[in-house]
Scaffold this motif. Structure first.
Motif, PDB file in Angstrom:
ATOM      1  N   MET A   1       0.847  -1.201   0.000  1.00  0.00           N
ATOM      2  CA  MET A   1       0.000   0.000   0.000  1.00  0.00           C
ATOM      3  C   MET A   1       0.878   1.245   0.000  1.00  0.00           C
ATOM      4  O   MET A   1       1.811   1.360   0.795  1.00  0.00           O
ATOM      5  CB  MET A   1      -0.935  -0.004   1.212  1.00  0.00           C
ATOM      6  N   LEU A   2       0.572   2.166  -0.901  1.00  0.00           N
ATOM      7  CA  LEU A   2       1.357   3.379  -1.006  1.00  0.00           C
ATOM      8  C   LEU A   2       0.993   4.360   0.105  1.00  0.00           C
ATOM      9  O   LEU A   2      -0.156   4.417   0.555  1.00  0.00           O
ATOM     10  CB  LEU A   2       1.118   4.039  -2.362  1.00  0.00           C
ATOM     11  N   VAL A   3       1.990   5.112   0.543  1.00  0.00           N
ATOM     12  CA  VAL A   3       1.788   6.127   1.585  1.00  0.00           C
ATOM     13  C   VAL A   3       2.247   7.477   1.035  1.00  0.00           C
ATOM     14  O   VAL A   3       2.823   7.575  -0.042  1.00  0.00           O
ATOM     15  CB  VAL A   3       2.566   5.770   2.870  1.00  0.00           C
ATOM     16  N   GLY A 297      -7.839  11.199   4.609  1.00  0.00           N
ATOM     17  CA  GLY A 297      -6.715  10.663   5.361  1.00  0.00           C
ATOM     18  C   GLY A 297      -6.781   9.174   5.615  1.00  0.00           C
ATOM     19  O   GLY A 297      -5.890   8.623   6.284  1.00  0.00           O
ATOM     20  N   GLU A 298      -7.800   8.480   5.105  1.00  0.00           N
ATOM     21  CA  GLU A 298      -7.884   7.038   5.308  1.00  0.00           C
ATOM     22  C   GLU A 298      -6.858   6.335   4.410  1.00  0.00           C
ATOM     23  O   GLU A 298      -6.638   6.722   3.263  1.00  0.00           O
ATOM     24  CB  GLU A 298      -9.301   6.552   5.025  1.00  0.00           C
ATOM     25  N   ALA A 299      -6.247   5.284   4.941  1.00  0.00           N
ATOM     26  CA  ALA A 299      -5.090   4.662   4.289  1.00  0.00           C
ATOM     27  C   ALA A 299      -5.383   4.222   2.862  1.00  0.00           C
ATOM     28  O   ALA A 299      -4.570   4.447   1.952  1.00  0.00           O
ATOM     29  CB  ALA A 299      -4.601   3.479   5.127  1.00  0.00           C
ATOM     30  N   SER A 300      -6.511   3.604   2.628  1.00  0.00           N
ATOM     31  CA  SER A 300      -6.830   3.106   1.289  1.00  0.00           C
ATOM     32  C   SER A 300      -7.110   4.240   0.308  1.00  0.00           C
ATOM     33  O   SER A 300      -6.849   4.116  -0.891  1.00  0.00           O
ATOM     34  CB  SER A 300      -8.024   2.154   1.338  1.00  0.00           C
ATOM     35  N   ASP A 303      -3.658   5.619  -0.658  1.00  0.00           N
ATOM     36  CA  ASP A 303      -3.054   4.712  -1.626  1.00  0.00           C
ATOM     37  C   ASP A 303      -3.620   4.952  -3.028  1.00  0.00           C
ATOM     38  O   ASP A 303      -2.879   5.082  -4.003  1.00  0.00           O
ATOM     39  CB  ASP A 303      -3.303   3.270  -1.187  1.00  0.00           C
ATOM     40  N   ALA A 304      -4.937   5.061  -3.117  1.00  0.00           N
ATOM     41  CA  ALA A 304      -5.579   5.251  -4.422  1.00  0.00           C
ATOM     42  C   ALA A 304      -5.248   6.608  -5.024  1.00  0.00           C
ATOM     43  O   ALA A 304      -5.032   6.730  -6.241  1.00  0.00           O
ATOM     44  CB  ALA A 304      -7.090   5.093  -4.279  1.00  0.00           C
ATOM     45  N   MET A 305      -5.198   7.642  -4.196  1.00  0.00           N
ATOM     46  CA  MET A 305      -4.882   8.976  -4.698  1.00  0.00           C
ATOM     47  C   MET A 305      -3.461   9.044  -5.238  1.00  0.00           C
ATOM     48  O   MET A 305      -3.204   9.650  -6.289  1.00  0.00           O
ATOM     49  CB  MET A 305      -5.078  10.003  -3.582  1.00  0.00           C
TER      50      MET A 305
END
Length: 322
Positions: A1-3, A297-300, A303-305
């Motif tokens: 997952m990208l951060v 700010g949600e992790a998923s 990642d998508a952005m």
């Protein structure tokens, strides 16, 4: 997952005078020669988030952020005079002209997505692509879903009781109008109590999992006051838009590619809005995030952005007309 990319600071800050009395705070980050992207914050009534800088590769993007009229570091703070949707769209174009940018990517989340879409429909030739999150179409039914009984109130009935607390039984018949009246009270305590209740409700609905951090950010007194004052001003006037204006004008987006990112469990702006937009705008790509709500700010969502911003840079970086 990208951060997020590493935190960066602006390499330039500007004050852009628009219609009196408004002066906008605008900043530039990343690569001055990179692909220009305008980041439009949510709200109405909040401010640009520093973390929005780090959704884009700073080596590839020229990242431009601004605070909308009455928000954040723009002045006058919480000013309602001349504060309309149409004015905000013209402000975005004024920023483009200020920098003499021919075309740019426009990115917006929630209310920022509303403005991004409206800007692209008016200034289509200036938009290379749209990157949207948590699409909010600002129709009467979208406003009612969140702020009148029968929508999100059925998902969060306990939080809804807190939202209704400042209102009498008769005032609950039109919550937006009633909150607008409270926010324009001459009593400071009445205004602050209403602002905190309004902001708390929005914060609680924003995330899939409860987030104390989001709640604390929204109910901070200075932020809550502007948020509630400006939002009730806009939503009492149905966003200064004709109902369903964005969908009915979707044909104006012909030729503009876009990526729509939307949490499946978005309780602020239900997924239905993104699906309707995607159907009306064939050039768009819809990414439904299965384990996310509304908040950016949600992790998923992050990642998508970042995947989307990376894809757009790969697509456009070789072009020489920006």
């Amino acid at each position: 997952m990208l951060v997020h990319y590493p935190d960066i600071k602006p390499y330039a800050r500007h004050r852009v005078m628009v219609d009196a009395p408004h002066e906008l705070y605008v900043e530039e980050c990343g690569n001055p020669d990179g692909l220009p992207v305008l980041v439009v914050h949510g709200g109405p009534g909040v401010t640009g988030v520093a973390k929005n800088r780090t959704l884009f590769d700073p080596d590839k993007y020229r990242i431009i952020l601004f605070d909308q009229r009455g928000c954040g570091r723009s002045t006058p703070y919480a000013e309602l005079e001349g504060n309309t949707t149409q004015a905000l769209i013209e402000d975005m174009e004024a920023i483009r002209c200020f920098f003499a940018i021919e075309r740019w990517v426009v990115c917006g989340g929630a209310w920022g997505a509303t403005l991004a879409l409206l800007y692209a429909q008016k200034f289509t030739s200036r938009v290379m692509a749209l990157l949207l999150r948590g699409v909010f179409l600002c129709r009467r039914r979208d406003i009612a879903w969140l702020y009148q009984e029968g929508g999100a109130s059925r998902i969060f009935p306990d939080y809804w009781e807190d939202y209704l607390q400042p209102l009498s039984a008769s005032q609950q018949q039109n919550c937006v109008q009633s909150y607008h009246q409270l926010m324009n009270s001459e009593n400071d305590l009445v205004r602050m109590s209403a602002a905190k209740s309004w902001a708390l409700w929005l914060a609680r609905c924003a995330t899939l999992r409860p987030s104390l951090k989001v709640v604390e950010q929204y109910v901070e007194p200075h932020r809550a006051m502007a948020l509630a004052l400006i939002q009730t001003h806009y939503f009492l006037n149905n966003g200064f838009l004709a109902d369903n204006e964005i969908i009915e004008a979707a044909k104006k987006l012909h030729g503009v590619p876009g990526i729509i990112i939307h949490g499946r469990y978005d309780m602020v702006s239900p997924l239905e809005s993104a699906v309707e937009l995607h159907r009306a705008w064939p050039e768009s790509q819809l990414n439904i995030i299965r384990d996310a709500g509304h908040a950016g700010g949600e992790a998923s969502i992050i990642d998508a952005m970042i995947r989307a911003s990376r894809d757009l840079s790969q697509r456009f970086l070789d072009e020489e007309d920006y």
